[in-house]
Structure formats: structure tokens, C-alpha cells
Scaffold this motif. Structure first.
Motif, PDB file in Angstrom:
ATOM      1  N   ALA A 266      90.961   2.319-126.206  1.00  0.00           N
ATOM      2  CA  ALA A 266      89.825   1.519-125.780  1.00  0.00           C
ATOM      3  C   ALA A 266      89.316   1.527-124.304  1.00  0.00           C
ATOM      4  CB  ALA A 266      90.061   0.118-126.333  1.00  0.00           C
ATOM      5  N   ALA A 267      90.654   1.332-123.621  1.00  0.00           N
ATOM      6  CA  ALA A 267      90.469   1.308-122.093  1.00  0.00           C
ATOM      7  C   ALA A 267      89.900   2.811-121.602  1.00  0.00           C
ATOM      8  CB  ALA A 267      91.837   1.254-121.431  1.00  0.00           C
ATOM      9  N   ALA A 268      90.333   3.856-122.140  1.00  0.00           N
ATOM     10  CA  ALA A 268      89.899   5.092-121.882  1.00  0.00           C
ATOM     11  C   ALA A 268      88.296   5.254-122.172  1.00  0.00           C
ATOM     12  CB  ALA A 268      90.673   6.160-122.574  1.00  0.00           C
ATOM     13  N   SER A 269      87.836   4.659-123.452  1.00  0.00           N
ATOM     14  CA  SER A 269      86.569   4.666-123.636  1.00  0.00           C
ATOM     15  C   SER A 269      85.781   4.068-122.707  1.00  0.00           C
ATOM     16  CB  SER A 269      86.345   4.348-124.998  1.00  0.00           C
ATOM     17  OG  SER A 269      86.970   4.749-126.060  1.00  0.00           O
ATOM     18  N   TYR A 270      86.197   2.641-122.374  1.00  0.00           N
ATOM     19  CA  TYR A 270      85.502   1.976-121.475  1.00  0.00           C
ATOM     20  C   TYR A 270      85.249   2.630-120.111  1.00  0.00           C
ATOM     21  CZ  TYR A 270      85.264  -1.694-117.960  1.00  0.00           C
ATOM     22  OH  TYR A 270      85.004  -2.396-116.716  1.00  0.00           O
ATOM     23  N   ALA A 271      86.476   3.035-119.643  1.00  0.00           N
ATOM     24  CA  ALA A 271      86.448   3.968-118.306  1.00  0.00           C
ATOM     25  C   ALA A 271      85.404   5.169-118.261  1.00  0.00           C
ATOM     26  CB  ALA A 271      87.924   4.587-118.081  1.00  0.00           C
ATOM     27  N   ALA A 272      85.332   5.725-119.532  1.00  0.00           N
ATOM     28  CA  ALA A 272      84.405   7.071-119.498  1.00  0.00           C
ATOM     29  C   ALA A 272      83.001   6.510-119.414  1.00  0.00           C
ATOM     30  CB  ALA A 272      84.475   7.684-120.773  1.00  0.00           C
ATOM     31  N   ALA A 273      82.711   5.151-120.194  1.00  0.00           N
ATOM     32  CA  ALA A 273      81.218   4.632-120.111  1.00  0.00           C
ATOM     33  C   ALA A 273      80.840   4.224-118.674  1.00  0.00           C
ATOM     34  CB  ALA A 273      81.393   3.432-121.094  1.00  0.00           C
ATOM     35  N   VAL A 274      81.814   3.511-117.923  1.00  0.00           N
ATOM     36  CA  VAL A 274      81.619   3.135-116.600  1.00  0.00           C
ATOM     37  C   VAL A 274      81.367   4.638-115.619  1.00  0.00           C
ATOM     38  CG1 VAL A 274      82.514   2.189-114.467  1.00  0.00           C
ATOM     39  CG2 VAL A 274      82.851   1.084-116.714  1.00  0.00           C
ATOM     40  N   LYS A 275      82.244   5.419-116.034  1.00  0.00           N
ATOM     41  CA  LYS A 275      82.006   6.579-115.141  1.00  0.00           C
ATOM     42  C   LYS A 275      80.541   7.334-115.365  1.00  0.00           C
ATOM     43  CE  LYS A 275      86.749   7.301-114.262  1.00  0.00           C
ATOM     44  NZ  LYS A 275      88.094   8.045-114.528  1.00  0.00           N
ATOM     45  N   ASP A 276      80.054   7.461-116.618  1.00  0.00           N
ATOM     46  CA  ASP A 276      78.860   8.045-116.963  1.00  0.00           C
ATOM     47  C   ASP A 276      77.700   7.032-117.075  1.00  0.00           C
ATOM     48  OD1 ASP A 276      78.573   6.746-119.384  1.00  0.00           O
ATOM     49  OD2 ASP A 276      79.541   8.360-120.588  1.00  0.00           O
ATOM     50  N   ARG A 277      77.972   5.900-116.674  1.00  0.00           N
ATOM     51  CA  ARG A 277      77.096   4.861-116.298  1.00  0.00           C
ATOM     52  C   ARG A 277      76.190   4.604-117.704  1.00  0.00           C
ATOM     53  NH1 ARG A 277      76.487   3.693-111.001  1.00  0.00           N
ATOM     54  NH2 ARG A 277      76.829   5.330-109.639  1.00  0.00           N
ATOM     55  N   SER A 278      76.999   4.803-118.889  1.00  0.00           N
ATOM     56  CA  SER A 278      76.139   4.337-120.296  1.00  0.00           C
ATOM     57  C   SER A 278      76.711   2.847-120.360  1.00  0.00           C
ATOM     58  CB  SER A 278      76.868   5.171-121.031  1.00  0.00           C
ATOM     59  OG  SER A 278      78.265   5.234-121.527  1.00  0.00           O
ATOM     60  N   PHE A 279      77.435   2.338-119.530  1.00  0.00           N
ATOM     61  CA  PHE A 279      77.764   0.970-119.551  1.00  0.00           C
ATOM     62  C   PHE A 279      77.760   0.289-118.300  1.00  0.00           C
ATOM     63  CE2 PHE A 279      80.631  -2.844-118.914  1.00  0.00           C
ATOM     64  CZ  PHE A 279      80.213  -3.593-119.963  1.00  0.00           C
ATOM     65  N   PRO A 280      77.053  -0.837-118.200  1.00  0.00           N
ATOM     66  CA  PRO A 280      76.205  -1.497-119.234  1.00  0.00           C
ATOM     67  C   PRO A 280      75.053  -0.974-119.500  1.00  0.00           C
ATOM     68  CG  PRO A 280      75.977  -2.653-117.149  1.00  0.00           C
ATOM     69  CD  PRO A 280      76.822  -1.492-116.837  1.00  0.00           C
ATOM     70  N   GLY A 281      74.683  -1.232-121.091  1.00  0.00           N
ATOM     71  CA  GLY A 281      73.516  -0.548-121.452  1.00  0.00           C
ATOM     72  C   GLY A 281      72.201  -1.784-121.765  1.00  0.00           C
ATOM     73  N   GLU A 282      71.394  -1.183-122.129  1.00  0.00           N
ATOM     74  CA  GLU A 282      70.297  -2.399-122.177  1.00  0.00           C
ATOM     75  C   GLU A 282      70.661  -3.527-122.913  1.00  0.00           C
ATOM     76  OE1 GLU A 282      66.669  -3.575-120.893  1.00  0.00           O
ATOM     77  OE2 GLU A 282      67.553  -1.639-120.338  1.00  0.00           O
ATOM     78  N   ALA A 283      71.281  -3.562-123.847  1.00  0.00           N
ATOM     79  CA  ALA A 283      71.588  -4.708-124.727  1.00  0.00           C
ATOM     80  C   ALA A 283      72.464  -5.630-123.740  1.00  0.00           C
ATOM     81  CB  ALA A 283      72.260  -4.461-125.904  1.00  0.00           C
ATOM     82  N   GLU A 284      72.980  -5.278-122.930  1.00  0.00           N
ATOM     83  CA  GLU A 284      74.189  -5.990-121.931  1.00  0.00           C
ATOM     84  C   GLU A 284      73.751  -6.585-120.529  1.00  0.00           C
ATOM     85  OE1 GLU A 284      76.827  -3.300-124.572  1.00  0.00           O
ATOM     86  OE2 GLU A 284      75.768  -2.650-122.533  1.00  0.00           O
ATOM     87  N   LEU A 285      72.324  -6.221-120.325  1.00  0.00           N
ATOM     88  CA  LEU A 285      71.812  -6.680-119.112  1.00  0.00           C
ATOM     89  C   LEU A 285      70.752  -7.995-119.202  1.00  0.00           C
ATOM     90  CD1 LEU A 285      70.578  -3.067-117.929  1.00  0.00           C
ATOM     91  CD2 LEU A 285      72.710  -4.434-117.435  1.00  0.00           C
ATOM     92  N   TYR A 286      70.567  -8.443-118.254  1.00  0.00           N
ATOM     93  CA  TYR A 286      69.829  -9.754-118.013  1.00  0.00           C
ATOM     94  C   TYR A 286      68.570  -9.192-117.301  1.00  0.00           C
ATOM     95  CZ  TYR A 286      73.840 -12.356-119.384  1.00  0.00           C
ATOM     96  OH  TYR A 286      74.985 -13.162-119.870  1.00  0.00           O
ATOM     97  N   ARG A 287      67.423  -9.109-117.934  1.00  0.00           N
ATOM     98  CA  ARG A 287      66.132  -8.864-117.491  1.00  0.00           C
ATOM     99  C   ARG A 287      65.048  -9.836-117.271  1.00  0.00           C
ATOM    100  NH1 ARG A 287      66.757  -3.631-115.401  1.00  0.00           N
ATOM    101  NH2 ARG A 287      67.334  -2.204-117.071  1.00  0.00           N
ATOM    102  N   PRO A 288      64.460  -9.763-116.549  1.00  0.00           N
ATOM    103  CA  PRO A 288      63.548 -10.989-116.184  1.00  0.00           C
ATOM    104  C   PRO A 288      62.454 -10.960-117.470  1.00  0.00           C
ATOM    105  CG  PRO A 288      63.467  -9.968-114.079  1.00  0.00           C
ATOM    106  CD  PRO A 288      64.506  -8.943-115.086  1.00  0.00           C
ATOM    107  N   LYS A 289      61.952 -11.945-117.791  1.00  0.00           N
ATOM    108  CA  LYS A 289      61.082 -12.193-119.037  1.00  0.00           C
ATOM    109  C   LYS A 289      59.727 -11.675-118.325  1.00  0.00           C
ATOM    110  CE  LYS A 289      63.438 -16.075-121.751  1.00  0.00           C
ATOM    111  NZ  LYS A 289      63.186 -17.210-122.265  1.00  0.00           N
ATOM    112  N   ALA A 290      59.005 -10.869-119.397  1.00  0.00           N
ATOM    113  CA  ALA A 290      57.750 -10.279-119.124  1.00  0.00           C
ATOM    114  C   ALA A 290      56.738 -11.481-118.934  1.00  0.00           C
ATOM    115  CB  ALA A 290      57.324  -9.495-120.200  1.00  0.00           C
ATOM    116  N   LYS A 291      55.781 -11.581-117.867  1.00  0.00           N
ATOM    117  CA  LYS A 291      54.808 -12.642-117.746  1.00  0.00           C
ATOM    118  C   LYS A 291      53.722 -12.424-118.731  1.00  0.00           C
ATOM    119  CE  LYS A 291      55.860 -13.397-112.823  1.00  0.00           C
ATOM    120  NZ  LYS A 291      55.290 -13.158-111.449  1.00  0.00           N
ATOM    121  N   SER A 292      53.259 -13.590-119.415  1.00  0.00           N
ATOM    122  CA  SER A 292      52.226 -13.668-120.270  1.00  0.00           C
ATOM    123  C   SER A 292      51.076 -13.440-119.667  1.00  0.00           C
ATOM    124  CB  SER A 292      52.294 -14.561-121.188  1.00  0.00           C
ATOM    125  OG  SER A 292      52.518 -15.765-120.842  1.00  0.00           O
TER     126      SER A 292
END
Length: 292
Positions: A266-292
Motif C-alpha cells: 500500500a505504501a509503495a502504491s501511495y508513493a507511486a501515485a504521489v510521484k506520477d501526480r495521480s494523487f490527489p485526484g479530482e475526487a480528493e480535491l476541494y474546488r470552488p463552487k461554480a457561480k450560478s
């Protein structure tokens, strides 16, 4: 009704809530052995944290906050260096993380051997500050008066005979005990003494199998084996050994999993995801809500 703690697994936080008292009791454990026979063996594992206690609790009758935490948690070379403050902190966490099991806490080296009064001062503090049900102490005949002193004053005691890790310097190592006739007789005498003193259970560690079997047949209180005999009234293991967290374990340990390898993967998978910038992904980010 009594106030207990429920652990929120989504946050790792313990919340006090009123719940019916559901814990097993010291008399219930002692009563498992009737006329020398224990129909339902006592299941015991070590626990050092609230979350581990929560996971083990439904499957165990007793949770032992062992001074083995010195090696397992703190990386010490011996249990002799464990402090009372360590035991109290981890003991309180295990009580908070459990609701069913009888929680037993080791008294660390140097906090009970001096006199029965010293042992009472230490044990009463441990039970008062953790909420645990009982204490465990290492030693045979020489500690029998201390066990009796504690029991007569309302402190339940689990005895520990055979290989006693706190005495490793005197024993000269962690080898199995009771190989010689003289040593076997001494361990048997130790067992009789602590049982007669009022210990409600007894851990038998690292002794020759026929000796552990004979002791179990003789004493009235339940025996809990670790490197002893399948005929003991129960068994205990260090949970990290049982889960495969360490490469080297004593002969008497059976690995029921290989958690260390899974953590490494699991640690190796995490390290790989950090290095290739696949983590954090879109589902793990806080984005500003779109203005209506």
C-alpha cells in the motif's frame, strides 16, 4: 446503565455514550473452569491502541495491554524499560476502544516487586486512571504474598509464570523454561503458589508442553498459554506477531496474516501515485463552487 465509549470509525474519535454494561467480568472468566475443565477456552490477545482494541474486542474474552508494547510500539530492546506512564496511556486507550472484553494491564518492571504496598499503590493507580478490570504481574512463589495482598483489597490479578520477560537479565535469555527437573518443579510450585494466593487466571509462557499440561490439570484457575500447551484453558499471543508484522517471531507464534507485506504494498502504491501526480485526484480535491 453506565457510560462507555463508542469509537467513531470515520474519525478515530471516541465518544462517551450511555450503553448497557455488557463487558465480561473477572468472575465470569474464572468460572469458565469448572471441576478442572474449561469447555470454552479463553481467547486473549494483546492490544495497545483504541482502534486495535475495537477490532479485536468482538472476538476476545480478554485484552491484554502487555508491556510488550515497549518492543512493539516503542522499539525498545526489552520490556524492562517500559514505564508506568506508558502502560496507563495505552491501557486507557484500549478500554475506550472496547466494550466486551476484560481488559488486563501489565504492571511494568520495578513498580510492584518492592513490597505488597508498592504493588497496591501501582495497581490502584492503573485501574483508577484506565478503567481496566485487572492487572498482571510476573513472578511465582515470591510474588504470592503480593497477589494475596492485592486480591484481598479488591484488585483482580492475572499471574504470569514460566518465561517471565521482565526477568530476562536473570534468566539469561528467552529460551523455553522447565527443561530440567529442578526448574520444572520450581515452575509447578510457582503455579500452585499464585493460584492459592487468589490469581483468577494465570499466563504460562515458554515452558515445556508436558509441564504446562500438568499445571493446567492441577490448578483451579484458568491457565492461558503462550508457548505452552493446547491443553491450557486459553491462549494469548502478541497481536502484531499473530498478524505478521515482524519477520522474526518466536517458535510458538502462528501467523494468521501477513499485514506487513500488505502495508508495504500500500505504501509503495501511495508513493507511486504521489510521484506520477495521480494523487490527489479530482475526487480528493476541494474546488470552488461554480457561480450560478
Amino acid at each position: 446503565m453506565s457510560t462507555t465509549f463508542t469509537l467513531d470509525t470515520s474519525t478515530s474519535r471516541a465518544h462517551p455514550v450511555p450503553e448497557p454494561v455488557r463487558r465480561l467480568t473477572v468472575p465470569a472468566i474464572a468460572a469458565r473452569k469448572k471441576d478442572g475443565v474449561t469447555a470454552e477456552p479463553v481467547v486473549m490477545l494483546t492490544a495497545y491502541t483504541a482502534r486495535m482494541a475495537q477490532l479485536l474486542d468482538p472476538h476476545c474474552d480478554m485484552l491484554l495491554v502487555g508491556d510488550s508494547l515497549g518492543q512493539v510500539i516503542y522499539g525498545l530492546d526489552t520490556t524492562v524499560r517500559v514505564t508506568l506512564e506508558m502502560m496507563i496511556a495505552h491501557g486507557a486507550a484500549v478500554v475506550r476502544g472496547s466494550y466486551r472484553s476484560v481488559v488486563v494491564i501489565d504492571l511494568p518492571f520495578g513498580t510492584y516487586e518492592g513490597s505488597p504496598e508498592q504493588a497496591f499503590h501501582t495497581a490502584s493507580r492503573v485501574l483508577r486512571e484506565t478503567g481496566a478490570a485487572a492487572v498482571k504481574l510476573e513472578g511465582g512463589e515470591v510474588l504470592a504474598p503480593t497477589i494475596e495482598f492485592l486480591v484481598r483489597r479488591g484488585i483482580p490479578v492475572v499471574a504470569h509464570i514460566g518465561l517471565t520477560p521482565q526477568a530476562v537479565n536473570a534468566l539469561g535469555g528467552y529460551g523455553a523454561r522447565g527443561r530440567s527437573e529442578a526448574e520444572a518443579k520450581k515452575i509447578a510450585a510457582d503455579a500452585r503458589a499464585v493460584a492459592d494466593a487468589g490469581a483468577f487466571a494465570m499466563v504460562i509462557e515458554g515452558v515445556m508442553e508436558p509441564l504446562a499440561k500438568a499445571i493446567t490439570a492441577e490448578v483451579k484457575c484458568p491457565t492461558i498459554g503462550i508457548g505452552a500447551s493446547p491443553d491450557c484453558d486459553g491462549q494469548v499471543l502478541v497481536v502484531d506477531d499473530m498478524l505478521g508484522m515482524f519477520e522474526r517471531v518466536p517458535r510458538f507464534v502462528r501467523r494468521f496474516d501477513d499485514i506487513a507485506s500488505r502495508i508495504t504494498e500500500a505504501a509503495a502504491s501511495y508513493a507511486a501515485a504521489v510521484k506520477d501526480r495521480s494523487f490527489p485526484g479530482e475526487a480528493e480535491l476541494y474546488r470552488p463552487k461554480a457561480k450560478s
